[in-house]
Design an enzyme around this catalytic site. Structure first.
Site, short mmCIF file in Angstrom:
data_model
loop_
_atom_site.label_atom_id
_atom_site.label_comp_id
_atom_site.label_asym_id
_atom_site.label_seq_id
_atom_site.Cartn_x
_atom_site.Cartn_y
_atom_site.Cartn_z
N HIS A 1 1.01 -1.17 0.10
CA HIS A 1 -0.11 0.16 0.03
C HIS A 1 0.72 1.33 0.03
O HIS A 1 2.20 1.03 0.41
CB HIS A 1 -0.78 0.08 1.22
CG HIS A 1 -0.20 -0.27 2.70
ND1 HIS A 1 -0.01 -1.30 3.05
CD2 HIS A 1 0.35 0.62 3.39
CE1 HIS A 1 0.75 -1.46 4.26
NE2 HIS A 1 0.86 0.10 4.37
N ASP B 1 6.97 -5.21 3.79
CA ASP B 1 5.90 -5.23 4.56
C ASP B 1 4.71 -5.67 4.16
O ASP B 1 4.36 -5.69 2.79
CB ASP B 1 5.60 -3.85 5.00
CG ASP B 1 4.59 -3.43 6.07
OD1 ASP B 1 4.91 -3.72 6.99
OD2 ASP B 1 3.69 -2.74 5.70
N GLU C 1 7.36 -10.04 5.49
CA GLU C 1 6.60 -9.91 6.62
C GLU C 1 5.27 -11.01 6.40
O GLU C 1 4.28 -10.75 5.98
CB GLU C 1 6.28 -8.63 7.09
CG GLU C 1 5.41 -8.58 8.20
CD GLU C 1 4.44 -7.35 8.80
OE1 GLU C 1 3.95 -7.21 9.81
OE2 GLU C 1 4.08 -6.94 7.57
N ASP D 1 5.55 -4.14 16.42
CA ASP D 1 3.98 -4.62 16.21
C ASP D 1 3.49 -5.74 17.34
O ASP D 1 2.65 -6.13 17.12
CB ASP D 1 3.96 -5.60 14.86
CG ASP D 1 4.24 -4.69 13.42
OD1 ASP D 1 3.31 -3.52 13.58
OD2 ASP D 1 4.36 -5.24 12.55
N ARG E 1 6.74 1.06 21.39
CA ARG E 1 7.54 2.00 20.49
C ARG E 1 8.06 3.21 21.46
O ARG E 1 8.26 4.31 21.03
CB ARG E 1 6.71 2.55 19.26
CG ARG E 1 6.32 1.42 18.53
CD ARG E 1 5.38 1.86 17.38
NE ARG E 1 5.00 0.80 16.55
CZ ARG E 1 4.26 0.75 15.63
NH1 ARG E 1 3.87 2.05 15.07
NH2 ARG E 1 3.60 -0.22 14.85
#
Length: 588
Positions: A249, A327, A356, A423, A471
Site C-alpha cells: 500500500h 511489509d 513479513e 508490532d 515503541r
C-alpha cells in the site's frame, strides 16, 4: 501400521536440492508406527543385466510431533538424476511406498518402475539459495523515530522532549538517522552486525508506513548524504543494513492517491489501486486492513510494477543497502514477488529478501521469491511456554519440530527469528517483567537455527505493551539502563557468533521434555562438536550428572557460558529459572 499417515510430496520441502548436487528427502509416518525406513534410490537410466540398479540406505528419524515422526535421507546422485521409493517397516510388515502410494513389498513391486518417485534432474538454478552472510548475522531492529535524537534541528515542531512520556499513537520525539550514526559504537560493542530499520521514507506519521515518496528520506530523519554516511560507516564496521519496503500500500497523502481523489476515473493513476467505483469515498477501495490512509496498490499493473522495482533498485544502486524487509508481503501477488526477486538479485546477488508473514511462509520460500520470513510461527510456541506458561514443554517442542519440518534446511538457516518487534508487546512485558524468564527465552531462541534479531531496548530492559507502548524512546542514561541485562545480551550474542556454524547448520535433538517439572534439555550437534542445553522453568533445583550424558571421554567438557572446564564426573545444579549450556568437543 496406519497407511493414511504416511506422507511424502515430491518437488516440495520433502524432496529438494540442498546445494545443486545433494538432494534432501523427508517422509512422515504416524508417531511410533515405523521401526525403521529404508530409502531405495538410483539413476532412472542405470540398468544391469536388464534390471534397474538400485541403492539402499537407512533413513534417520530426525523429529517428532504429537502425531507424526519425520525421517530423513541425504543423497548425491552421481548423474544428478534420481528415482526413489521407501520401504517402511514395523513389527508386523514391510510396505513399499512410492508414487502409487502403499504397495506390497515384493519383487514385482520393486521392479515396477512407474511406482517410483522421480527427481528428473538436480538443477543448481532450481536450488533455494540465500546470501551466506545472513547465517552469521545477529540483527538489531530500530524504530528510527524512537532510537536516538542526533540533530534537534531535524525534529518536528511538535516533538516532545525525549522519553518525557509513554508514547501515544501520533506522538513525535525526534529520533533520526544521525542518532543511529552516533550510536554505532554502542551497537558494535553490543555485538550485533545487522541493522534492520523500519521505514525511513517521507511520510506524515511517526512510523512511516504511510509512504509519501519512496525515493526520499523523511526530512525529520535526515537526507541522502546522512543516510549514505550511515551505510558507509556500517559497512566499514562489517555490519549490514536492511530497509523496510511498503509495497502492499501507499499513503493516502501521496501524489498518486491524491490525483485519484481529485480526478476520479480521469486520473492517470486510477488503475494503480483497487477502486470499486468513482468518486472515491471512505469505503469503496481496498486498503491495508481497514486503514483509510493506506490504499492498496495494484501490483498487477505494469506501471505500478515498474515504479516499485525502480524504488527497490534505486536504494541498492545508490546506497548499497544489503536487504529489503517487505511489509505485508503475503497480501501482494506471487507474480510480482517473482519479478522483484529476479530484479534485485540480478542487481546485487547477495541482497537479503525478507517477507513479513505471520503464518506458514512455505509458498514464498521456494527459491524464486523470498529468502526468509519473519519467523513468528517458529518463536510463538517458545513465548507461549516460557513467557505465557500456556503450553507444556513437549507441546512447544512438537510445534518447533513441525515448523522446522515444513521448511527446507537452507531456508530454515536464514529465517528471521524474533521474540518481539514494533508490532507486538515487548519481550519483558510478555514475560510479566520477569527478567529470568526473558533471559531464558532469549537464550533458547539464540540456540535455534536461523538469524536471530533483538528489538532495540531489549538489551537494557525496556518494556512496553502493544503499539504504541512497544515503541517507547530508547533509554540512554546508563543509570536508568539494566546493566546486568546489557552484559547478559553481550555474552549471549558473543556465544552465538562464536558457535554460529554449529547453531546454524547443526542437528537439533530433544534429550528431555519433563512436563511435570518443567525441565528441558536439547542438543545441537555438528560433526564432533556438541552443545547441550538445559532449561529449568520449574520450582525445584535440577541436577545434571555429566556422567549420565555419556559424552565421549576423549572430549573436553566446559560450561559454554562461563568457559569454565568441567570433569566427566561433575554434577551441576540448575536453579529454578536458570539455564545451563555445556560444550563438548575433541581437544584442539
Amino acid at each position: 501400521m496406519e497407511y493414511a499417515a504416511i506422507h511424502h510430496q515430491p518437488f516440495s520441502t520433502d524432496a529438494y536440492s540442498y546445494d545443486g548436487r545433494t538432494v534432501h528427502i523427508k517422509i512422515r509416518t504416524k508417531k511410533g508406527d515405523a521401526d525403521h525406513i529404508r530409502f531405495i534410490w538410483g539413476d532412472p537410466y542405470e540398468y544391469n543385466d536388464g534390471k534397474w540398479s538400485a541403492n539402499e540406505q537407512p533413513m534417520r528419524k530426525i523429529a517428532a510431533t504429537e502425531m507424526h515422526d519425520y525421517w530423513f535421507a541425504e543423497v548425491v546422485p552421481p548423474f544428478r538424476r534420481l528415482q526413489y521409493a521407501f520401504v517402511v517397516t514395523d513389527d508386523h510388515e514391510d510396505i513399499f511406498f512410492g508414487s502409487s502410494g502403499v504397495c506390497p513389498y515384493n519383487e514385482k513391486t520393486l521392479e515396477t518402475i512407474h511406482y517410483y518417485f522421480k527427481f528428473p534432474f538436480v538443477h543448481e538454478a532450481d536450488t533455494f539459495q540465500a546470501p551466506e552472510w545472513v547465517k552469521s548475522t545477529v540483527w538489531y531492529q530500530i524504530f528510527p523515530e524512537r532510537f536516538a535524537n542526533g540533530r534537534e534541528d531535524l525534529s518536528p515542531k511538535n516533538a516532545l522532549p525525549w522519553g518525557s512520556k509513554d508514547p501515544d499513537v501520533n506522538d513525535f520525539f525526534g529520533g533520526d538517522l544521525q542518532g543511529i550514526v552516533d550510536k554505532l559504537d554502542y551497537l558494535e560493542d553490543l555485538g550485533v552486525n545487522g541493522i534492520y530499520l523500519t521505514p525511513i521514507f517521507s511520510a506524515p506519521s511517526n512510523h512511516k508506513y504511510d509512504t509519501l515518496d519512496y525515493f526520499s528520506i523523511d526530512p525529520h530523519f535526515g537526507d541522502p548524504e546522512l543516510f549514505r554516511t550511515l551505510v558507509s560507516q556500517l559497512h566499514q564496521r562489517g555490519m549490514r543494513i536492511m530497509l523496510d519496503a511498503v509495497f502492499n500500500h501507499i499513503g493516502s497523502a501521496s501524489p498518486q492517491w491524491q490525483d485519484v481523489v481529485k480526478n476520479g476515473d480521469q486520473s492517470r493513476y486510477k488503475d494503480w489501486f483497487h477502486i470499486h467505483s468513482f468518486p472515491v469515498t471512505d469505503d469503496n477501495y481496498d486498503r491495508f486492513a481497514f486503514t483509510a490512509d493506506m490504499p492498496k496498490l495494484n501490483t498487477a499493473n505494469p506501471e505500478v510494477q515498474k515504479y516499485l522495482l525502480d524504488i527497490a533498485l534505486y536504494w541498492i544502486r545508490e546506497f548499497d543497502i544489503d536487504g529489503w524487509r517487505l511489509d505485508v508481503a503475503n497480501e501482494v501477488d506471487h507474480v510480482f514477488w517473482k519479478t522483484f526477486r529476479q530484479a534485485v538479485s540480478t542487481e546485487k546477488p547477495d541482497v537479503y529478501i525478507l517477507g513479513e508473514i505471520w503464518h506458514s511462509a512455505e509458498p514464498w520460500l521456494r527459491g524464486d521469491e523470498f529468502h526468509a520470513a519473519m519467523n513468528y510461527p517458529f518463536t510463538e510456541p517458545m513465548i507461549e511456554y516460557f513467557a505465557d506458561q500456556t503450553i507444556s514443554a513437549s507441546r512447544m517442542a512438537h510445534r518447533v519440530n513441525a515448523h522446522l519440518m515444513n521448511g527446507m534446511k537452507q531456508a530454515n538457516e536464514v529465517m528471521f527469528n524474533l521474540l518481539d518487534s514494533h508490532d507486538t508487546k515487548r519481550l519483558l512485558t510478555r514475560c510479566r517483567n520477569d527478567e529470568k524468564k526473558a533471559r531464558a527465552l532469549l537464550a533458547f531462541m539464540f540456540a535455534q537455527t536461523g538469524s536471530p534479531c533483538i528489538y532495540y531496548g531489549t538489551e537494557i530492559g525496556l518494556n512496553g505493551e502493544n503499539d504504541p507502548l512497544c515503541r517507547k524512546c530508547m533509554v540512554w542514561e546508563k543509570e536508568k539502563q539494566n546493566q546486568d541485562m546489557l552484559q547478559f545480551m553481550k555474552r549471549l550474542i558473543a556465544l552465538r557468533k562464536q558457535e554460529n556454524t554449529l547453531l546454524t547448520e547443526g542437528h537439533l535433538e530433544w534429550n528431555l521434555l519433563d512436563d511435570k517439572n518443567d525441565f528441558i534439555s536439547f542438543s545441537r550437534t555438528l560433526d564432533e562438536k556438541i552443545l547441550i542445553y538445559f532449561f529449568n522453568q520449574g520450582n525445584v533445583v535440577q541436577h545434571v550428572s555429566l556422567r549420565e550424558l555419556n559424552i565421549d571421554r576423549n572430549k573436553k567438557i566446559c560450561d559454554a557460558w562461563t568457559e569454565q572446564p568441567l570433569q566427566h564426573h561433575d554434577v551441576i545444579a540448575v536453579q529454578p529459572g536458570e539455564f545451563l549450556i555445556l560444550s563438548a568437543a575433541a581437544p584442539v
